[in-house]
Design an enzyme around this catalytic site. Structure first.
Site, PDB file in Angstrom:
ATOM      1  N   MET A   1       0.719  -1.376   0.022  1.00  0.00           N
ATOM      2  CA  MET A   1      -0.410   0.391  -0.235  1.00  0.00           C
ATOM      3  C   MET A   1       0.874   1.229  -0.053  1.00  0.00           C
ATOM      4  O   MET A   1       2.090   0.901   0.497  1.00  0.00           O
ATOM      5  CB  MET A   1      -0.793  -0.334   0.721  1.00  0.00           C
ATOM      6  N   CYS A   2       0.735   2.391  -0.801  1.00  0.00           N
ATOM      7  CA  CYS A   2       0.815   3.365  -0.709  1.00  0.00           C
ATOM      8  C   CYS A   2       0.215   4.756  -0.268  1.00  0.00           C
ATOM      9  O   CYS A   2      -0.709   4.488   0.040  1.00  0.00           O
ATOM     10  CB  CYS A   2       2.048   3.636  -2.199  1.00  0.00           C
TER      11      CYS A   2
END
Ligand code: NAG
Ligand code: NAG
Ligand code: NAG
Ligand code: NAG
Ligand code: NAG
Length: 638
Positions: A1-2
């Site tokens: 996830m960013c």
């Protein structure tokens, strides 16, 4: 996830730095600990300025720092995972591929058709340099968070923000489509305006005009009223990645001769489920469901980087190889099915972490700890129909230990036994995560309240805190009877969210069925998937992402949803049957089919009750009340 973020200012009276604060930056960095970069684009002739901030959690392909920029001034921020629709090779990074595909788009319609083809969760921000346009949005279910905030000449977008009493108002970007801002036009007129390209089913009874009117109405509510929201005059839309819900109410006699079903008695037992499976057409359907769900789990456990030689973390783990996949694990039917399917696809030598959270039932003082007898009674009430299977669970008598023996811990341990029986060769790390009231209060104030924001109810607080502690994965595992400290290293966290919404798992579904019959139930279920982005998914993504981990939702895989949407409700649940059988019937049948037993007939218990967090503080609140605890802030370092 960013973690992704973008700030745009339309006048040279403000600089983007006035709006990008260090607290937001540190939250973003926690989501994307592997690389952080900023990029500022100043377009002086039009007097607008943009800041792009990208923070990467490295999961597949080579590490690809963000933001990406090309020679034509296009800039891209991506917080997503392509599981299908656009080809991504096992060593490729989907960020590069998406960016490349976007830069090849010649029209708005091209961009929309690219996003329509994607399968998997995403949110993105794309600056189209040649046209001075900013595009952004979230996938159809809203599985990735994105927040927005406006003032007259400023737009801010971010995966996560912080709550402050005086602060500006953030809202979740509605997962109603994707948005475009024509920065040239806005800079010229010195005022903001948004274009929305909404989702639309490929086949639908509604006319395009009806869809546009209702979606504009809905989305405008999340915007300040000085921001006009328009749609493109040629009524361009995105195509929804799933088929609409089948609201057919089948007559007593299905197309296949299921008359045998009426002979099956309604006892809550595994035998009853087996009797259903004895009916050929039921069994066939259950196998179709298992196949599609299994494929969804497979994509989610294999789509990540596995380095055999990776150095072990300093925190000891019992097995030689480390876990890459964890399951939020209550031992209930949803998490059991996910764990059992993960087992079929995760490499054999790799452990699977089962994250099980419990909150201490009463405050520290030992005397106040609920006595064993009392707890047993409560648990039996919770388990109602399943007393038999759990009678033999050895609940320790030591008061201190009893304090964490909440219902989810007990079903979790029983679930572990079933999984071990299914696959004795697998290392199952049952991670006992015990949380005291003190720690809950501390971490809520430091972190969780900001992650839940802009949501704010008692229910958001309970679920948010429970999921935060569970997904952090710090607890104890048992090693030859001894408890050892353990920290889960798995970057992928599977959750069962979406099962209750689609398969009538909540008690409100029973109420609805009782009052309004199958028609009412259909309506309720249709509505629940529509609002799952704003109710749950943005929040859960922010919460789990905070540990530098990625939430993945097999029950919200597009193929799983389409399969379930194709079935009439009567195939998925039968609310004339008692609790523990009738709700999520098709899932229970699937569980029995691959060898699960007692867990297949556990009634639904929501995490806030199962983990006992809801008992910890206040008993007299309604789930929908605004939670005052989320707003008790000393402005700590975030
Ligand atoms: C990302 O993937 C692309 C295409 O697969 C590749 O060409 C590129 O080198 C990768 N980026 C990095 C930083 O490794
Ligand atoms: C609406 O879409 C059409 C077709 O893609 C395009 O030519 C037109 O410029 C768009 N209008 C606006 C206001 O963006
Ligand atoms: C229901 O069926 C099971 C066997 O499938 C049987 O053991 C049980 O006694 C039956 N219960 C009733 C109430 O008939
Ligand atoms: C956590 O709680 C369980 C009870 O569910 C108990 O057996 C265990 O000893 C506790 N762990 C620690 C480290 O206190
Ligand atoms: C809806 O369900 C009915 C009954 O099973 C079936 O006949 C029909 O084909 C389904 N419709 C769709 C669109 O799948």
């Amino acid at each position: 996830m960013c973690g992704i973020c973008c700030v745009v200012t339309l006048s040279n009276q403000h600089t983007v730095h006035d709006f990008f604060n260090k607290d937001v930056l540190s939250c973003l960095k926690r989501r994307g600990p592997d690389s952080s970069q900023q990029l500022i684009k100043t377009v002086s002739d039009l007097s607008y300025e943009c800041l792009f901030s990208g923070h990467v959690l490295h999961l597949r392909g080579l590490m690809t720092p963000q933001p990406l920029e090309d020679a034509n001034n296009n800039i891209f921020l991506w917080n997503g995972e392509i599981f299908d629709g656009v080809h991504v090779g096992s060593l490729e990074n989907d960020t590069e591929i998406m960016f490349h595909r976007l830069t090849l788009c010649n029209s708005e319609a091209d961009i929309l058709s690219l996003f329509s083809s994607l399968r998997g969760p995403w949110s993105f921000i794309y600056y189209q340099g040649s046209r001075d346009c900013l595009w952004f949005g979230r996938d159809y279910f809203g599985r990735r968070s994105l927040l927005w905030q406006f003032s007259n000449e400023v737009v801010c977008l971010t995966s996560v923000s912080v709550y402050s009493e005086s602060g500006s108002q953030w809202r979740e970007v509605p997962a109603s489509g994707i948005f475009k801002i024509d920065l040239k036009a806005c800079a010229t007129s010195k005022s903001l305006s948004l274009t929305l390209f909404p989702w639309k089913y490929s086949s639908t009874e509604k006319t395009v005009e009806e869809i546009f009117i209702s979606v504009l109405d809905r989305v405008s509510k999340d915007l300040p009223n000085y921001i006009p929201l328009v749609t493109n005059e040629s009524k361009l839309c995105l195509t929804a990645p799933v088929i609409p819900l089948n609201k057919t109410i089948s007559e007593a006699l299905d197309e296949c001769q299921c008359t045998d079903v009426s002979n099956i008695n309604h006892t809550v037992s595994v035998e009853t489920l087996q009797a259903f499976l004895g009916v050929e057409c039921k069994k066939k359907l259950v196998h179709q469901f298992i196949d599609v769900l299994s494929e969804a789990v497979k994509k989610r456990v294999l789509g990540l980087f596995r380095d055999k030689d990776e150095k072990r973390r300093d925190i000891p783990s019992t097995s030689t190889s480390k876990a890459h996949v964890a399951v939020l694990f209550s031992g209930g039917i949803d998490s059991m099915v996910i764990a059992a399917l993960a087992d079929q696809h995760v490499p054999m030598e790799e452990p699977i972490d089962l994250l099980n959270v419990a909150f201490m039932i009463k405050e520290q003082s030992k005397q106040k700890c609920t006595s064993k007898k009392h707890i047993d009674q409560e648990i039996q009430l919770d388990l109602l129909s399943c007393q038999e299977s759990y009678k033999n669970l050895d609940v320790k008598t030591d008061d201190h230990l009893v304090c964490f023996d909440v219902p989810d811990r007990i079903t979790g341990r029983a679930g572990l036994k079933e999984l071990k029986a299914l696959n004795p060769l697998r290392t199952w790390n049952f991670v006992e995560i015990n949380v005291t009231l003190e720690e809950l209060k501390r971490m809520r104030q430091q972190r969780v309240s900001h992650l839940i924001y802009p949501l704010e109810t008692v229910l958001d607080d309970s679920i948010g805190c429970a999921v935060w502690f569970a997904s952090r994965g710090e607890g104890f595992i048992s090693n030859q009877g001894e408890l050892k400290p353990y920290r889960s290293s798995a970057k992928v966290v599977l959750t069962g969210i979406g099962a209750d919404e689609q398969l009538a798992g909540y008690s409100r579904h029973r109420v609805c069925f009782k009052n309004y019959g199958l028609e009412g139930l259909n309506k309720e279920i249709g509505m629940e998937l529509d609002r799952i982005s704003s109710r749950n998914l943005g929040r859960d993504d922010r919460i789990i992402g905070d540990h530098g981990k990625e939430a993945r939702f097999p029950f919200l895989d597009e193929d799983v949803v389409s399969f379930l949407n194709s079935l009439p409700i009567s195939e998925k649940a039968d609310l004339t049957l008692p609790r523990g059988i009738g709700e999520k019937l098709i899932l229970r049948l699937a569980a029995v089919e691959f060898g699960l037993t007692a867990s297949a007939i556990l009634p639904k218990r929501a995490v806030q009750f199962g983990s006992r967090i809801a008992k910890l503080e206040s008993n007299s609140e309604k789930a929908s009340d605004t939670c005052s605890r989320l707003k008790l802030l000393s402005v700590d370092e975030v």
